[in-house]
Write a protein that holds these residues in place. Structure first.
Motif, PDB file in Angstrom:
ATOM      1  N   THR A   1       0.817  -1.215   0.000  1.00 53.06           N
ATOM      2  CA  THR A   1       0.000   0.000   0.000  1.00 53.06           C
ATOM      3  C   THR A   1       0.851   1.265   0.000  1.00 53.06           C
ATOM      4  OG1 THR A   1      -0.212  -0.155   2.419  1.00 53.06           O
ATOM      5  CG2 THR A   1      -1.991  -1.095   1.084  1.00 53.06           C
TER       6      THR A   1
ATOM      7  N   THR B   1       0.461   4.594  -2.555  1.00 53.61           N
ATOM      8  CA  THR B   1       0.452   5.998  -2.139  1.00 53.61           C
ATOM      9  C   THR B   1       1.526   6.789  -2.881  1.00 53.61           C
ATOM     10  OG1 THR B   1      -0.328   5.392   0.078  1.00 53.61           O
ATOM     11  CG2 THR B   1       0.665   7.578  -0.175  1.00 53.61           C
TER      12      THR B   1
ATOM     13  N   HIS C   1      -7.383   0.874  -0.899  1.00 56.79           N
ATOM     14  CA  HIS C   1      -6.361   1.864  -0.545  1.00 56.79           C
ATOM     15  C   HIS C   1      -6.171   2.881  -1.668  1.00 56.79           C
ATOM     16  CE1 HIS C   1      -2.946   3.556   1.551  1.00 56.79           C
ATOM     17  NE2 HIS C   1      -2.269   3.526   0.416  1.00 56.79           N
TER      18      HIS C   1
ATOM     19  N   THR D   1      -6.902   6.840  -1.379  1.00 55.04           N
ATOM     20  CA  THR D   1      -5.820   7.776  -1.669  1.00 55.04           C
ATOM     21  C   THR D   1      -6.239   8.834  -2.679  1.00 55.04           C
ATOM     22  OG1 THR D   1      -4.192   6.039  -1.203  1.00 55.04           O
ATOM     23  CG2 THR D   1      -3.411   7.972  -2.398  1.00 55.04           C
TER      24      THR D   1
END
Length: 253
Positions: free
Chosen positions: A67, A71, A120, A124
């Motif tokens: 993850t 990001t 995720h 984001t």
């Protein structure tokens, strides 16, 4: 001017297959493409092909099982293009085989690279899209859960059904932010499916015969162009849906 002129798309698994086809289609409509995936050489090849027809794209190496890398890849996209308007969650590990063969380790990896990674990525890009006045998310799912016989597809179907649930919920929660979230269930001539059709021609012929349109979809012309429509303003009232792009094979509902 293309229908996506000025938009920025972040596509996972865009180095080949369906992800690449979607990248081509969105680039032809004017979107700038963050071509992400694990294998840099494949990403570079996709980017070179996009640039060859006048599109704008950059390769960004990203392992969606991590993850933190998701990001970082989104942050890099914002640095390069100024934001994110379209997210396509395409890459995932697909666990196939009888239920008794599905180990906890395999399923953990599948969920990590599937719904957990997709969630995720969605979390984001959400504030970025909200600040830009809205956006579009497309999640790749499967018709395996509604096959006539789901034997051997239970693990794969469970991973994608989890993503379908997240898709519907995100559409409900983020609609007020003008963020549309949809899922597609495609049949496309990806490298894996192409290998299968070439090495198991009898099974492949039976499979194709079960598709009313009698063919497997093209990654760009059938799947990518449909995604380009879904994320365009022409489909601005469509959200929370699962759209089967499978030539009419699966029975949904």
């Amino acid at each position: 001017m293309g229908t996506l002129e000025g938009k920025v798309a972040f596509i996972t698994g865009a180095g080949q297959g369906v992800g690449q086809g979607v990248a081509f289609a969105l680039a032809r409509e004017g979107a700038s493409i963050a071509v992400t995936g694990r294998t840099e050489s494949k990403l570079v090849d996709t980017v070179e092909q996009i640039r060859a027809f006048g599109g704008v794209a950059e390769p960004i190496v990203c392992d969606i099982a991590d993850t933190a890398r998701i990001t970082a890849a989104v942050e890099r996209t914002v640095e390069l293009f100024g934001g994110v308007d379209v997210l396509v969650n395409n890459a995932s590990l697909n666990p196939l085989g009888p239920l008794l063969d599905l180990t906890p380790g395999l399923m953990a990896k599948a969920y990590a690279s599937g719904p957990i990674a997709a969630l995720h990525a969605m979390q984001t890009v959400h504030p970025i899209m909200k600040e830009r006045g809205g956006g579009n998310i497309v999640n790749m799912v499967t018709s395996a859960a509604v096959r006539w016989d789901t034997s051997g597809y239970g693990g794969y179907a469970s991973v994608k059904e989890a993503l379908r649930a997240l898709t519907r919920t995100a559409a409900s929660e983020w609609g007020p932010d003008n963020i549309r979230v949809n899922a597609i269930a495609p049949h496309a001539l990806s490298p894996g499916l192409k290998w299968w059709t070439e090495n198991r021609p009898e099974e492949a012929a039976e499979f194709v015969a079960s598709i009313p349109l009698r063919r497997i979809g093209d990654c760009e012309d059938d799947i990518g162009r449909a995604v380009a429509w879904i994320v365009s303003d022409d489909a601005r009232y469509l959200t929370g849906a699962t759209i089967p792009l499978d030539g009419g094979q699966a029975r949904w509902g």
